[in-house]
Design a protein around this motif. Structure first.
Motif, PDB file in Angstrom:
ATOM      1  N   LEU A  21      -1.012   0.267  -5.643  1.00 61.69           N
ATOM      2  CA  LEU A  21      -1.679   0.949  -6.746  1.00 61.69           C
ATOM      3  C   LEU A  21      -2.030   2.358  -6.284  1.00 61.69           C
ATOM      4  CD1 LEU A  21      -3.010   0.654  -9.636  1.00 61.69           C
ATOM      5  CD2 LEU A  21      -5.130   0.137  -8.402  1.00 61.69           C
ATOM      6  N   GLU A  22      -1.477   3.343  -6.967  1.00 60.61           N
ATOM      7  CA  GLU A  22      -1.756   4.749  -6.642  1.00 60.61           C
ATOM      8  C   GLU A  22      -3.237   5.055  -6.878  1.00 60.61           C
ATOM      9  OE1 GLU A  22       0.332   7.086  -5.436  1.00 60.61           O
ATOM     10  OE2 GLU A  22       2.128   5.830  -5.484  1.00 60.61           O
ATOM     11  N   PRO A  23      -3.784   6.069  -6.203  1.00 60.80           N
ATOM     12  CA  PRO A  23      -5.198   6.403  -6.391  1.00 60.80           C
ATOM     13  C   PRO A  23      -5.562   6.598  -7.853  1.00 60.80           C
ATOM     14  CG  PRO A  23      -4.299   7.638  -4.561  1.00 60.80           C
ATOM     15  CD  PRO A  23      -3.132   6.944  -5.233  1.00 60.80           C
ATOM     16  N   ARG A  24      -6.719   6.026  -8.219  1.00 57.76           N
ATOM     17  CA  ARG A  24      -7.222   6.162  -9.579  1.00 57.76           C
ATOM     18  C   ARG A  24      -8.744   6.039  -9.552  1.00 57.76           C
ATOM     19  NH1 ARG A  24      -6.316   0.625 -12.987  1.00 57.76           N
ATOM     20  NH2 ARG A  24      -7.886  -0.538 -11.877  1.00 57.76           N
ATOM     21  N   LEU A  25      -9.377   6.492 -10.603  1.00 59.85           N
ATOM     22  CA  LEU A  25     -10.831   6.454 -10.713  1.00 59.85           C
ATOM     23  C   LEU A  25     -11.279   5.102 -11.254  1.00 59.85           C
ATOM     24  CD1 LEU A  25     -13.387   8.230 -10.404  1.00 59.85           C
ATOM     25  CD2 LEU A  25     -13.131   8.806 -12.811  1.00 59.85           C
ATOM     26  N   GLN A  26     -12.330   4.552 -10.665  1.00 56.78           N
ATOM     27  CA  GLN A  26     -12.912   3.310 -11.156  1.00 56.78           C
ATOM     28  C   GLN A  26     -14.425   3.409 -11.007  1.00 56.78           C
ATOM     29  OE1 GLN A  26     -11.286  -0.330  -9.627  1.00 56.78           O
ATOM     30  NE2 GLN A  26     -12.786  -1.588 -10.655  1.00 56.78           N
ATOM     31  N   THR A  27     -15.141   2.997 -12.043  1.00 59.15           N
ATOM     32  CA  THR A  27     -16.596   2.971 -12.004  1.00 59.15           C
ATOM     33  C   THR A  27     -17.052   1.549 -11.736  1.00 59.15           C
ATOM     34  OG1 THR A  27     -16.705   4.807 -13.567  1.00 59.15           O
ATOM     35  CG2 THR A  27     -18.703   3.507 -13.277  1.00 59.15           C
ATOM     36  N   ILE A  28     -17.904   1.397 -10.709  1.00 59.02           N
ATOM     37  CA  ILE A  28     -18.432   0.093 -10.330  1.00 59.02           C
ATOM     38  C   ILE A  28     -19.939   0.247 -10.192  1.00 59.02           C
ATOM     39  CG2 ILE A  28     -18.414  -1.761  -8.611  1.00 59.02           C
ATOM     40  CD1 ILE A  28     -15.595  -0.710  -7.798  1.00 59.02           C
ATOM     41  N   GLY A  29     -20.700  -0.467 -11.006  1.00 56.97           N
ATOM     42  CA  GLY A  29     -22.150  -0.407 -10.914  1.00 56.97           C
ATOM     43  C   GLY A  29     -22.728   0.986 -11.094  1.00 56.97           C
ATOM     44  N   GLY A  30     -22.146   1.782 -11.962  1.00 55.72           N
ATOM     45  CA  GLY A  30     -22.641   3.129 -12.207  1.00 55.72           C
ATOM     46  C   GLY A  30     -22.182   4.162 -11.190  1.00 55.72           C
ATOM     47  N   GLN A  31     -21.426   3.755 -10.171  1.00 59.17           N
ATOM     48  CA  GLN A  31     -20.900   4.671  -9.146  1.00 59.17           C
ATOM     49  C   GLN A  31     -19.403   4.846  -9.359  1.00 59.17           C
ATOM     50  OE1 GLN A  31     -22.245   6.389  -6.248  1.00 59.17           O
ATOM     51  NE2 GLN A  31     -20.180   7.192  -6.257  1.00 59.17           N
ATOM     52  N   ASP A  32     -18.936   6.087  -9.294  1.00 56.14           N
ATOM     53  CA  ASP A  32     -17.508   6.363  -9.405  1.00 56.14           C
ATOM     54  C   ASP A  32     -16.846   6.327  -8.034  1.00 56.14           C
ATOM     55  OD1 ASP A  32     -17.638   6.685 -12.148  1.00 56.14           O
ATOM     56  OD2 ASP A  32     -17.925   8.850 -12.032  1.00 56.14           O
ATOM     57  N   PHE A  33     -15.678   5.689  -7.992  1.00 54.88           N
ATOM     58  CA  PHE A  33     -14.876   5.617  -6.773  1.00 54.88           C
ATOM     59  C   PHE A  33     -13.445   5.981  -7.105  1.00 54.88           C
ATOM     60  CE2 PHE A  33     -18.270   2.553  -6.115  1.00 54.88           C
ATOM     61  CZ  PHE A  33     -18.651   2.770  -4.802  1.00 54.88           C
ATOM     62  N   GLN A  34     -12.762   6.610  -6.171  1.00 61.74           N
ATOM     63  CA  GLN A  34     -11.314   6.700  -6.198  1.00 61.74           C
ATOM     64  C   GLN A  34     -10.867   5.469  -5.431  1.00 61.74           C
ATOM     65  OE1 GLN A  34     -10.222   9.089  -8.590  1.00 61.74           O
ATOM     66  NE2 GLN A  34      -8.598   9.334  -7.111  1.00 61.74           N
ATOM     67  N   ILE A  35      -9.946   4.703  -5.982  1.00 59.89           N
ATOM     68  CA  ILE A  35      -9.446   3.512  -5.302  1.00 59.89           C
ATOM     69  C   ILE A  35      -7.923   3.548  -5.265  1.00 59.89           C
ATOM     70  CG2 ILE A  35     -11.429   2.110  -5.995  1.00 59.89           C
ATOM     71  CD1 ILE A  35      -9.375   0.624  -7.882  1.00 59.89           C
ATOM     72  N   ALA A  36      -7.361   2.881  -4.290  1.00 56.68           N
ATOM     73  CA  ALA A  36      -5.918   2.677  -4.184  1.00 56.68           C
ATOM     74  C   ALA A  36      -5.719   1.364  -3.451  1.00 56.68           C
ATOM     75  CB  ALA A  36      -5.256   3.816  -3.424  1.00 56.68           C
ATOM     76  N   PHE A  37      -4.562   0.760  -3.618  1.00 56.70           N
ATOM     77  CA  PHE A  37      -4.225  -0.458  -2.889  1.00 56.70           C
ATOM     78  C   PHE A  37      -2.919  -0.236  -2.137  1.00 56.70           C
ATOM     79  CE2 PHE A  37      -7.313  -2.447  -5.612  1.00 56.70           C
ATOM     80  CZ  PHE A  37      -7.730  -3.585  -4.928  1.00 56.70           C
ATOM     81  N   ILE A  38      -2.917  -0.680  -0.887  1.00 64.14           N
ATOM     82  CA  ILE A  38      -1.713  -0.703  -0.063  1.00 64.14           C
ATOM     83  C   ILE A  38      -1.544  -2.143   0.405  1.00 64.14           C
ATOM     84  CG2 ILE A  38      -1.987   1.696   0.696  1.00 64.14           C
ATOM     85  CD1 ILE A  38      -3.128   0.587   3.355  1.00 64.14           C
ATOM     86  N   CYS A  39      -0.473  -2.426   1.140  1.00 62.81           N
ATOM     87  CA  CYS A  39      -0.377  -3.750   1.743  1.00 62.81           C
ATOM     88  C   CYS A  39       0.043  -3.610   3.195  1.00 62.81           C
ATOM     89  CB  CYS A  39       0.544  -4.686   0.964  1.00 62.81           C
ATOM     90  SG  CYS A  39       2.255  -4.231   0.900  1.00 62.81           S
ATOM     91  N   ASP A  40      -0.394  -4.581   3.994  1.00 59.35           N
ATOM     92  CA  ASP A  40      -0.051  -4.542   5.410  1.00 59.35           C
ATOM     93  C   ASP A  40       1.362  -5.077   5.614  1.00 59.35           C
ATOM     94  OD1 ASP A  40      -0.168  -7.342   5.488  1.00 59.35           O
ATOM     95  OD2 ASP A  40      -1.897  -7.428   6.815  1.00 59.35           O
ATOM     96  N   GLN A  41       1.785  -5.186   6.859  1.00 59.68           N
ATOM     97  CA  GLN A  41       3.162  -5.578   7.185  1.00 59.68           C
ATOM     98  C   GLN A  41       3.490  -7.004   6.753  1.00 59.68           C
ATOM     99  OE1 GLN A  41       0.633  -5.510   9.327  1.00 59.68           O
ATOM    100  NE2 GLN A  41       0.739  -7.686   9.796  1.00 59.68           N
ATOM    101  N   ASP A  42       2.464  -7.826   6.489  1.00 60.35           N
ATOM    102  CA  ASP A  42       2.689  -9.193   6.009  1.00 60.35           C
ATOM    103  C   ASP A  42       2.512  -9.310   4.499  1.00 60.35           C
ATOM    104  OD1 ASP A  42       3.289 -10.709   8.436  1.00 60.35           O
ATOM    105  OD2 ASP A  42       1.229 -10.264   9.038  1.00 60.35           O
ATOM    106  N   GLY A  43       2.236  -8.189   3.821  1.00 62.02           N
ATOM    107  CA  GLY A  43       2.083  -8.196   2.374  1.00 62.02           C
ATOM    108  C   GLY A  43       0.669  -8.431   1.878  1.00 62.02           C
TER     109      GLY A  43
END
Length: 129
Positions: A96-118
Motif C-alpha cells: 500500500l503506497e503512502p496515504r493519509l489516515q486519521t486514527i483517534g483524532g491524529q493524522d498519520f501517513q501510513i504505508a504497507f510493505i512486506c518482508d521476504q516471507d510475505g
C-alpha cells in the motif's frame, strides 16, 4: 513493556538482511532446539527471528479477509515517503503506497510493505498539526 515480537522465517539470513533495512541489527544469535534464531534490536524495539527447517507457506493475512491471527507489525518512522521509496528501490514489495489516515483524532501517513516471507509491515509517520 513488550520485550520482543517473534517471527518465523524460512531463511534467517535473508530475514536479517531485510530487517537491517528498517534499522535493526543483530543483538544476539542463539539456537532454539535444532534451529537458528536471533534477536534483532533497533529504534523500534526488538524482533526475534527463528528459522523454520521445513517451512510451509504463510497464510495471506493481507488479502484473506477471514484470516485470524498475526496481521502486521507496525513501526513508527520518520520520512515515510523517503523510506518507502528507498525500500522500493532495494526491491522491497510495497503493498500500500503512502496515504493519509486519521486514527483517534491524529493524522498519520501510513504505508504497507512486506518482508521476504510475505508478512505485512505497516510504516507510520505522525503528521504534525
Amino acid at each position: 513493556m513488550l520485550h520482543h515480537v517473534s517471527i518465523r522465517t524460512r531463511d534467517i539470513f535473508a530475514a536479517m538482511a531485510f530487517y537491517e533495512k528498517l534499522g535493526f541489527g543483530v543483538e544476539e544469535r542463539f539456537t532454539t532446539g535444532m534451529t537458528l534464531a536471533c534477536w534483532l534490536a533497533g529504534p523500534h524495539g526488538r524482533i526475534e527471528l527463528i528459522q523454520i527447517p521445513e517451512p510451509k507457506p504463510a497464510p495471506d493475512s493481507w488479502l484473506d479477509e477471514h484470516y485470524t491471527g498475526y496481521y502486521h507489525l507496525s513501526l513508527l518512522v520518520h520520512d515515510l515517503t523517503g523510506l518507502v521509496t528507498d525500500l522500493q528501490n532495494q526491491g522491497v514489495t510495497v503493498l500500500l503506497e503512502p496515504r493519509l489516515q486519521t486514527i483517534g483524532g491524529q493524522d498519520f501517513q501510513i504505508a504497507f510493505i512486506c518482508d521476504q516471507d510475505g508478512l505485512p509491515i505497516e510504516l507510520m509517520e505522525a503528521v504534525a498539526i
